[in-house]
Design a protein around this motif. Structure first.
Motif, PDB file in Angstrom:
ATOM      1  N   LEU A 253       0.848  -1.194   0.000  1.00 31.67           N
ATOM      2  CA  LEU A 253       0.000   0.000   0.000  1.00 31.67           C
ATOM      3  C   LEU A 253       0.882   1.242   0.000  1.00 31.67           C
ATOM      4  O   LEU A 253       1.766   1.387   0.842  1.00 31.67           O
ATOM      5  N   HIS A 254       0.645   2.101  -0.955  1.00 31.03           N
ATOM      6  CA  HIS A 254       1.409   3.342  -1.121  1.00 31.03           C
ATOM      7  C   HIS A 254       0.578   4.280  -2.000  1.00 31.03           C
ATOM      8  O   HIS A 254      -0.509   3.870  -2.473  1.00 31.03           O
ATOM      9  N   PRO A 255       1.011   5.503  -2.241  1.00 35.59           N
ATOM     10  CA  PRO A 255       0.168   6.423  -3.014  1.00 35.59           C
ATOM     11  C   PRO A 255      -0.262   5.898  -4.377  1.00 35.59           C
ATOM     12  O   PRO A 255      -1.355   6.237  -4.852  1.00 35.59           O
ATOM     13  N   ALA A 256       0.554   5.071  -5.015  1.00 38.95           N
ATOM     14  CA  ALA A 256       0.210   4.563  -6.343  1.00 38.95           C
ATOM     15  C   ALA A 256      -0.681   3.325  -6.296  1.00 38.95           C
ATOM     16  O   ALA A 256      -1.233   2.914  -7.311  1.00 38.95           O
ATOM     17  N   LEU A 257      -0.831   2.704  -5.127  1.00 38.18           N
ATOM     18  CA  LEU A 257      -1.676   1.515  -4.948  1.00 38.18           C
ATOM     19  C   LEU A 257      -2.299   1.595  -3.565  1.00 38.18           C
ATOM     20  O   LEU A 257      -1.699   1.178  -2.577  1.00 38.18           O
ATOM     21  N   GLN A 258      -3.526   2.105  -3.489  1.00 38.11           N
ATOM     22  CA  GLN A 258      -4.112   2.433  -2.188  1.00 38.11           C
ATOM     23  C   GLN A 258      -5.071   1.374  -1.652  1.00 38.11           C
ATOM     24  O   GLN A 258      -5.520   1.484  -0.506  1.00 38.11           O
ATOM     25  N   GLN A 259      -5.381   0.358  -2.431  1.00 38.67           N
ATOM     26  CA  GLN A 259      -6.134  -0.793  -1.920  1.00 38.67           C
ATOM     27  C   GLN A 259      -7.371  -0.361  -1.126  1.00 38.67           C
ATOM     28  O   GLN A 259      -7.623  -0.844  -0.017  1.00 38.67           O
TER      29      GLN A 259
ATOM     30  N   HIS B 207     -14.347  -4.614   9.745  1.00 41.16           N
ATOM     31  CA  HIS B 207     -14.260  -5.805  10.591  1.00 41.16           C
ATOM     32  C   HIS B 207     -13.218  -5.662  11.699  1.00 41.16           C
ATOM     33  O   HIS B 207     -12.845  -6.651  12.337  1.00 41.16           O
ATOM     34  N   GLY B 208     -12.769  -4.445  11.944  1.00 38.95           N
ATOM     35  CA  GLY B 208     -11.837  -4.209  13.044  1.00 38.95           C
ATOM     36  C   GLY B 208     -10.445  -4.757  12.800  1.00 38.95           C
ATOM     37  O   GLY B 208      -9.725  -5.082  13.747  1.00 38.95           O
ATOM     38  N   ILE B 209     -10.068  -4.892  11.533  1.00 40.95           N
ATOM     39  CA  ILE B 209      -8.752  -5.402  11.154  1.00 40.95           C
ATOM     40  C   ILE B 209      -7.838  -4.220  10.828  1.00 40.95           C
ATOM     41  O   ILE B 209      -8.206  -3.356  10.027  1.00 40.95           O
ATOM     42  N   ILE B 210      -6.680  -4.177  11.426  1.00 42.55           N
ATOM     43  CA  ILE B 210      -5.745  -3.080  11.180  1.00 42.55           C
ATOM     44  C   ILE B 210      -5.082  -3.265   9.817  1.00 42.55           C
ATOM     45  O   ILE B 210      -4.640  -4.365   9.473  1.00 42.55           O
ATOM     46  N   THR B 211      -5.012  -2.187   9.049  1.00 47.83           N
ATOM     47  CA  THR B 211      -4.296  -2.208   7.778  1.00 47.83           C
ATOM     48  C   THR B 211      -2.849  -1.806   8.015  1.00 47.83           C
ATOM     49  O   THR B 211      -2.575  -0.733   8.565  1.00 47.83           O
ATOM     50  N   GLU B 212      -1.936  -2.681   7.619  1.00 47.15           N
ATOM     51  CA  GLU B 212      -0.504  -2.405   7.729  1.00 47.15           C
ATOM     52  C   GLU B 212       0.088  -2.371   6.324  1.00 47.15           C
ATOM     53  O   GLU B 212      -0.135  -3.289   5.530  1.00 47.15           O
ATOM     54  N   ALA B 213       0.829  -1.323   6.022  1.00 50.49           N
ATOM     55  CA  ALA B 213       1.354  -1.130   4.675  1.00 50.49           C
ATOM     56  C   ALA B 213       2.782  -1.631   4.550  1.00 50.49           C
ATOM     57  O   ALA B 213       3.676  -1.129   5.230  1.00 50.49           O
TER      58      ALA B 213
ATOM     59  N   TRP C 224       1.588  10.675   5.489  1.00 46.59           N
ATOM     60  CA  TRP C 224       0.283  10.443   4.831  1.00 46.59           C
ATOM     61  C   TRP C 224      -0.325   9.142   5.321  1.00 46.59           C
ATOM     62  O   TRP C 224      -1.522   9.082   5.636  1.00 46.59           O
ATOM     63  N   HIS C 225       0.494   8.099   5.404  1.00 50.46           N
ATOM     64  CA  HIS C 225       0.002   6.825   5.939  1.00 50.46           C
ATOM     65  C   HIS C 225      -0.482   6.985   7.378  1.00 50.46           C
ATOM     66  O   HIS C 225      -1.584   6.555   7.729  1.00 50.46           O
ATOM     67  N   LEU C 226       0.349   7.571   8.220  1.00 48.77           N
ATOM     68  CA  LEU C 226       0.032   7.652   9.647  1.00 48.77           C
ATOM     69  C   LEU C 226      -1.232   8.466   9.898  1.00 48.77           C
ATOM     70  O   LEU C 226      -2.035   8.112  10.760  1.00 48.77           O
ATOM     71  N   GLN C 227      -1.400   9.559   9.153  1.00 49.13           N
ATOM     72  CA  GLN C 227      -2.587  10.396   9.370  1.00 49.13           C
ATOM     73  C   GLN C 227      -3.862   9.712   8.883  1.00 49.13           C
ATOM     74  O   GLN C 227      -4.966  10.176   9.202  1.00 49.13           O
ATOM     75  N   GLN C 228      -3.715   8.621   8.160  1.00 48.76           N
ATOM     76  CA  GLN C 228      -4.883   7.852   7.750  1.00 48.76           C
ATOM     77  C   GLN C 228      -4.960   6.520   8.509  1.00 48.76           C
ATOM     78  O   GLN C 228      -5.599   5.577   8.066  1.00 48.76           O
ATOM     79  N   SER C 229      -4.277   6.494   9.670  1.00 51.22           N
ATOM     80  CA  SER C 229      -4.405   5.405  10.651  1.00 51.22           C
ATOM     81  C   SER C 229      -3.877   4.059  10.166  1.00 51.22           C
ATOM     82  O   SER C 229      -4.382   3.006  10.566  1.00 51.22           O
ATOM     83  N   ARG C 230      -2.871   4.097   9.310  1.00 52.22           N
ATOM     84  CA  ARG C 230      -2.243   2.853   8.883  1.00 52.22           C
ATOM     85  C   ARG C 230      -0.923   2.642   9.620  1.00 52.22           C
ATOM     86  O   ARG C 230      -0.202   3.590   9.908  1.00 52.22           O
ATOM     87  N   VAL C 231      -0.617   1.370   9.904  1.00 56.00           N
ATOM     88  CA  VAL C 231       0.701   1.001  10.385  1.00 56.00           C
ATOM     89  C   VAL C 231       1.620   0.927   9.172  1.00 56.00           C
ATOM     90  O   VAL C 231       1.217   0.449   8.107  1.00 56.00           O
ATOM     91  N   VAL C 232       2.845   1.422   9.311  1.00 56.42           N
ATOM     92  CA  VAL C 232       3.792   1.379   8.200  1.00 56.42           C
ATOM     93  C   VAL C 232       5.076   0.677   8.631  1.00 56.42           C
ATOM     94  O   VAL C 232       5.485   0.770   9.786  1.00 56.42           O
ATOM     95  N   ILE C 233       5.695  -0.026   7.685  1.00 54.91           N
ATOM     96  CA  ILE C 233       6.959  -0.708   7.975  1.00 54.91           C
ATOM     97  C   ILE C 233       7.963  -0.375   6.872  1.00 54.91           C
ATOM     98  O   ILE C 233       8.239  -1.210   6.007  1.00 54.91           O
ATOM     99  N   PRO C 234       8.524   0.838   6.894  1.00 59.51           N
ATOM    100  CA  PRO C 234       9.523   1.191   5.890  1.00 59.51           C
ATOM    101  C   PRO C 234      10.812   0.406   6.098  1.00 59.51           C
ATOM    102  O   PRO C 234      11.228   0.157   7.222  1.00 59.51           O
ATOM    103  N   LYS C 235      11.424   0.009   4.992  1.00 60.87           N
ATOM    104  CA  LYS C 235      12.674  -0.756   5.044  1.00 60.87           C
ATOM    105  C   LYS C 235      13.838   0.161   4.676  1.00 60.87           C
ATOM    106  O   LYS C 235      13.767   0.900   3.692  1.00 60.87           O
TER     107      LYS C 235
END
Length: 251
Positions: A141-147, A157-163, A196-207
Motif C-alpha cells: 500500500l502506497h500512493p500509487a496503490l491504495q487498496q 471488521h476491526g482489522i488493522i491495515t498495515e502497509a 500520509w500513511h500515519l494520518q490515515q491510521s495505517r501502520v507502516v513498515i519502511p525498510k
C-alpha cells in the motif's frame, strides 16, 4: 536484506528508537533479527516482533512446525504478531493454517495473529469460520496503490491495515505532488508519504539499511499534512502494484 546486514540495520533501528520489527521466514533473516534483539539491551517487553509463515509451510501441522522453526531462529519464546504471508489460493490451505494460528494464540505463544496480502473474499472465508478475527492485514500500500476496497473491508471488521512497501520502493518519491508538499513542509518526500500513511491510521513498515534514513523515517511526529495535502496524495492512485497479486500468486 541479507542476514548479516539485518543484524546491523535492526541494531541501528532499535538504537534510534524503533520498537516494531517485521521479518518473515522467506526473508532468510530471522536469525539476524534475533541477534540484534539479543544484543540491544532493550527489554523484550518493549519490542513488538512480527514474523510470517511461508506458503510452503501452510496447513495445520506444517504451520505449527514452521512457527517453531521461526521461533528458534529468532531465539525468542514468543512473537507479538504471526501472519500468514500469502493466501496462495491455488493451494487452498489457508483455512487450516488459520486454525493452527488460533492454536498458537490460545497457547499464548503469540500475542496476536493476522494475515498478509489477503483480499476481501479471502478474508471473508476466515471470518466465516467464526473464530478469531485477524488482528492485521499487511498489504502492499502506497500512493500509487491504495487498496481502498481492502482498507474498507479491514476497517469494517476491526482489522488493522498495515502497509508494506509504503514508499513503493521509492517509485513515488519523485512525484511532483509529493515533492511540492515536501518542499513546503521542509521534509523529505519519504517523510511526507509516511506521514500520509500515519494520518490515515495505517501502520507502516519502511525498510532501510542506511542509518541516516532509518533515523529520518522515524522523524514523523513534529509536522502534519493538511487535508488538502492528503487529498492530493490520494489522487496519485494508479493501480501501481510492484509485487505479486494475491489472487494469483502461490509462491
Amino acid at each position: 536484506m541479507p542476514d548479516a546486514e539485518t543484524t546491523t540495520a535492526v541494531s541501528q533501528a532499535i538504537a534510534a528508537g524503533y520498537r516494531s520489527i517485521d521479518t518473515a521466514a522467506i526473508y532468510g533473516n530471522e536469525a539476524g533479527v534475533g541477534r540484534a534483539i539479543a544484543a540491544s539491551g532493550v527489554s523484550r517487553s518493549e519490542l513488538f516482533v512480527t514474523t510470517k509463515l511461508w506458503n510452503s509451510d501452510q496447513g495445520y501441522d506444517s504451520a505449527l512446525t514452521g512457527f517453531d522453526a521461526s521461533l528458534a531462529k529468532l531465539g525468542l519464546d514468543s512473537v507479538d504478531l504471526f501472519l500468514i504471508h500469502w493466501p496462495a489460493p491455488e493451494n487452498d490451505r489457508y483455512l487450516d493454517t488459520w486454525r493452527a494460528l488460533e492454536t498458537l494464540y490460545a497457547e499464548g505463544r503469540v500475542r496476536a495473529i493476522g494475515v498478509s496480502n489477503f483480499l476481501p473474499d479471502q478474508l471473508q472465508r476466515i471470518l466465516d469460520l467464526g473464530g478469531t478475527v485477524p488482528a492485521v492485514n499487511q498489504v502492499e500500500l502506497h500512493p500509487a496503490l491504495q487498496q481502498r476496497e481492502v482498507q474498507e473491508f479491514n476497517a469494517a471488521h476491526g482489522i488493522i491495515t498495515e502497509a508494506w512497501s509504503p514508499l513503493a520502493q521509492g517509485a513515488v518519491l519523485a512525484d511532483p505532488v509529493i515533492a511540492t508538499i515536501a518542499e513546503r513542509v521542509f521534509r523529505t518526500p519519504a517523510q511526507v508519504v509516511l506521514r500520509w500513511h500515519l494520518q490515515q491510521s495505517r501502520v507502516v513498515i519502511p525498510k532501510s539499511v542506511t542509518a541516516s534514513r532509518i533515523r529520518e523515517n522515524l522523524d514523523l511526529f513534529s509536522f502534519e499534512l493538511t487535508d488538502a495535502d492528503l487529498t492530493a496524495i490520494d489522487g496519485l492512485e494508479r493501480d501501481g502494484r510492484t509485487g505479486p497479486h494475491p489472487a494469483t500468486f502461490n509462491g
